[in-house]
Enzyme design. Sequence first.
Site, PDB file in Angstrom:
ATOM      1  CE  LYS A 213      -3.317   2.921   0.465  1.00 42.79           C
ATOM      2  NZ  LYS A 213      -4.225   3.246  -0.627  1.00 42.79           N
ATOM      3  CB  CYS A 267      -3.759   8.412   0.206  1.00 39.83           C
ATOM      4  SG  CYS A 267      -5.226   7.703   0.942  1.00 39.83           S
TER       5      CYS A 267
HETATM    6  N1  LIG Z   1      -9.841   8.547   2.115  1.00 38.78           N
HETATM    7  C1  LIG Z   1      -9.257   7.788   1.210  1.00 38.78           C
HETATM    8  O1  LIG Z   1      -9.423   7.999   0.021  1.00 38.78           O
HETATM    9  C2  LIG Z   1      -8.385   6.607   1.628  1.00 38.78           C
HETATM   10  C3  LIG Z   1      -7.977   5.700   0.638  1.00 38.78           C
HETATM   11  C4  LIG Z   1      -7.215   4.612   1.017  1.00 38.78           C
HETATM   12  C5  LIG Z   1      -6.848   4.442   2.343  1.00 38.78           C
HETATM   13  N2  LIG Z   1      -7.242   5.351   3.279  1.00 38.78           N
HETATM   14  C6  LIG Z   1      -6.838   5.115   4.661  1.00 38.78           C
HETATM   15  O2  LIG Z   1      -7.976   4.692   5.404  1.00 38.78           O
HETATM   16  C7  LIG Z   1      -7.875   5.150   6.760  1.00 38.78           C
HETATM   17  C8  LIG Z   1      -9.113   5.949   7.114  1.00 38.78           C
HETATM   18  O3  LIG Z   1      -9.152   7.081   6.286  1.00 38.78           O
HETATM   19  P1  LIG Z   1     -10.467   7.940   6.092  1.00 38.78           P
HETATM   20  O4  LIG Z   1     -10.209   8.799   4.904  1.00 38.78           O
HETATM   21  O5  LIG Z   1     -11.667   7.066   6.100  1.00 38.78           O
HETATM   22  O6  LIG Z   1     -10.432   8.806   7.436  1.00 38.78           O
HETATM   23  P2  LIG Z   1     -11.615   9.740   8.019  1.00 38.78           P
HETATM   24  O7  LIG Z   1     -10.957  10.773   8.831  1.00 38.78           O
HETATM   25  O8  LIG Z   1     -12.535  10.136   6.905  1.00 38.78           O
HETATM   26  O9  LIG Z   1     -12.457   8.763   8.951  1.00 38.78           O
HETATM   27  C9  LIG Z   1     -11.936   8.169  10.077  1.00 38.78           C
HETATM   28  C10 LIG Z   1     -13.018   8.099  11.132  1.00 38.78           C
HETATM   29  O10 LIG Z   1     -12.494   7.368  12.248  1.00 38.78           O
HETATM   30  C11 LIG Z   1     -13.073   7.912  13.434  1.00 38.78           C
HETATM   31  N3  LIG Z   1     -12.269   7.453  14.572  1.00 38.78           N
HETATM   32  C12 LIG Z   1     -11.090   7.929  15.022  1.00 38.78           C
HETATM   33  N4  LIG Z   1     -10.661   7.202  16.061  1.00 38.78           N
HETATM   34  C13 LIG Z   1     -11.590   6.246  16.292  1.00 38.78           C
HETATM   35  C14 LIG Z   1     -11.714   5.192  17.227  1.00 38.78           C
HETATM   36  N5  LIG Z   1     -10.773   4.944  18.136  1.00 38.78           N
HETATM   37  N6  LIG Z   1     -12.811   4.408  17.162  1.00 38.78           N
HETATM   38  C15 LIG Z   1     -13.775   4.625  16.239  1.00 38.78           C
HETATM   39  N7  LIG Z   1     -13.710   5.617  15.324  1.00 38.78           N
HETATM   40  C16 LIG Z   1     -12.627   6.408  15.344  1.00 38.78           C
HETATM   41  C17 LIG Z   1     -13.067   9.404  13.177  1.00 38.78           C
HETATM   42  O11 LIG Z   1     -13.995  10.067  14.016  1.00 38.78           O
HETATM   43  C18 LIG Z   1     -13.445   9.458  11.696  1.00 38.78           C
HETATM   44  O12 LIG Z   1     -14.838   9.625  11.504  1.00 38.78           O
HETATM   45  C19 LIG Z   1      -6.585   5.954   6.832  1.00 38.78           C
HETATM   46  O13 LIG Z   1      -5.541   5.132   7.266  1.00 38.78           O
HETATM   47  C20 LIG Z   1      -6.343   6.353   5.392  1.00 38.78           C
HETATM   48  O14 LIG Z   1      -4.982   6.582   5.114  1.00 38.78           O
HETATM   49  C21 LIG Z   1      -8.012   6.424   2.953  1.00 38.78           C
END
Ligand SMILES: NC(=O)c1ccc[n+]([C@@H]2O[C@H](COP(=O)([O-])OP(=O)(O)OC[C@H]3O[C@@H](n4cnc5c(N)ncnc54)[C@H](O)[C@@H]3O)[C@@H](O)[C@H]2O)c1
Length: 443
Positions: A213, A267
């Site tokens: 990744k 990302c």
């Molecule tokens: N957004 C993208 O396009 C994308 C693509 C691939 C990978 N990712 C990866 O996926 C992961 C999540 O990214 P995202 O964009 O969804 O983030 P985001 O910030 O949109 O969502 C994360 C959510 O997790 C919640 N959270 C935080 N701590 C928590 C806990 N202890 N228990 C429960 N909920 C909790 C937050 O309140 C938030 O709503 C990251 O590692 C990111 O790098 C994101």
Amino acid sequence: MSKICVLGLGYIGLPTASMLASAGHEVVGCDINAAIVASINSGKSHFDEPDLEMLLAAAIKTERLRAQSTPSEADYFIIAVPTPFMDGKRPDMQFVEASARSIAPLLRPGDTIILESTSPVGTTERIAAMLAGARPDLHFPRHTDETSPPGHVRLAHCPERILPGNMVRELVTNDRVIGGMTEACAEAAAKLYATFVRGDVFLTDCRTAEFVKLVENSYRDVNIAFANELSLIADRLDIDIWHAIELANKHPRVSILSPGPGVGGHCIAVDPWFVVDSAPDESRLIRTAREINDGKARYVFERIAKSMHRLRNPVVACYGLTYKPDVDDTRESPALEIVQHLAEKTDARLLVCEPNLEALPPGLAATGRVELCDIDAARIAADIVVFLVAHRQFRKINPNQFLSKIVIDTVGLMHSPQRFAAGMTPSRPARMADEAILKGTQT
Ligand SMILES: NC(=O)c1ccc[n+]([C@@H]2O[C@H](COP(=O)([O-])OP(=O)(O)OC[C@H]3O[C@@H](n4cnc5c(N)ncnc54)[C@H](O)[C@@H]3O)[C@@H](O)[C@H]2O)c1
């Protein structure tokens, strides 16, 4: 069908939870943000994403998905919480660790934990060790060459590749890499993804999956950095970068990406630092690429500031704030960084046109220096027009309307490829005005 608890209901967790519910599973979504929980339980997504609203509404209506602020017992736990970096560009794993701690008391023999958050190599193993410490009554794999007999807790990393703007479709069609702590761990995770993924699923160990990744996003970053560096060189040499890249890409084995105002999003602008942090001496190219892409936003800011020098009371119209076209996400957005700098470091009147946002992001609003405007009002009032994001609304703009303006086009919106497609001898890029700055950028 399984009982699944998804931790983190953001850009990744919410589409995943909704998709699992639509595949027939019983899903509990858990998020520490109470407003997000309330919004989801009323069937409303807290961000814009095509087809998500429909998927979510159906999941809530059929009661296959419900949101709450604490996790529940489940067969599968999916962790999709943020993994930002902290000062010094070091991975900030506090959210992953907190979510692992929150499920520790709920685990039962045979449960499977899947880490979807993009994570530094070794994270899945560290979670296994942490949980083993918290639950000495259960069996966890300690090494990737172990077996996982029935009754042992299983851990896997399944990184996410979906593209904002096309998430719902890509959740189903993308190929997936699943890395288990053990082979049985990978197989247990794969069994779940097989219920909705139509792409191919490739099994490996968790360290390799974590690395893959990070490699994917570093690959993108390095290639964008090459385009961004070319755009700086072209500026220095007074060459139209868009035309030059177009011609270079006629080579059968050359495919240069588009430059831009920098690189944003959660990302590509973040994950390469996880590689640099884990192997600093070996990651020289990846670090340099990050620095080039971060430096591009500063360069664009300086171009704008320079173009103001000859104007009294300049009015600057910036088109776009989000980190890429046609989304409402401003995380790590170079466009936002540029406008924020303009607000903090210049006296210009600043107009912003951003069709994907109803209000300015809080940090920018707090400066009290920026007005949200529509496309035409911004154009009419502006001395300097800066294109920062190639939103679809901007792609329809007629360049002739900007002939009397200073134009700084970082995303190639004013570039006219037809001239070259028609086989005409390329001339100097059409200058919008004497002072126009056309050699731009686009990610
Ligand atoms: N957004 C993208 O396009 C994308 C693509 C691939 C990978 N990712 C990866 O996926 C992961 C999540 O990214 P995202 O964009 O969804 O983030 P985001 O910030 O949109 O969502 C994360 C959510 O997790 C919640 N959270 C935080 N701590 C928590 C806990 N202890 N228990 C429960 N909920 C909790 C937050 O309140 C938030 O709503 C990251 O590692 C990111 O790098 C994101």
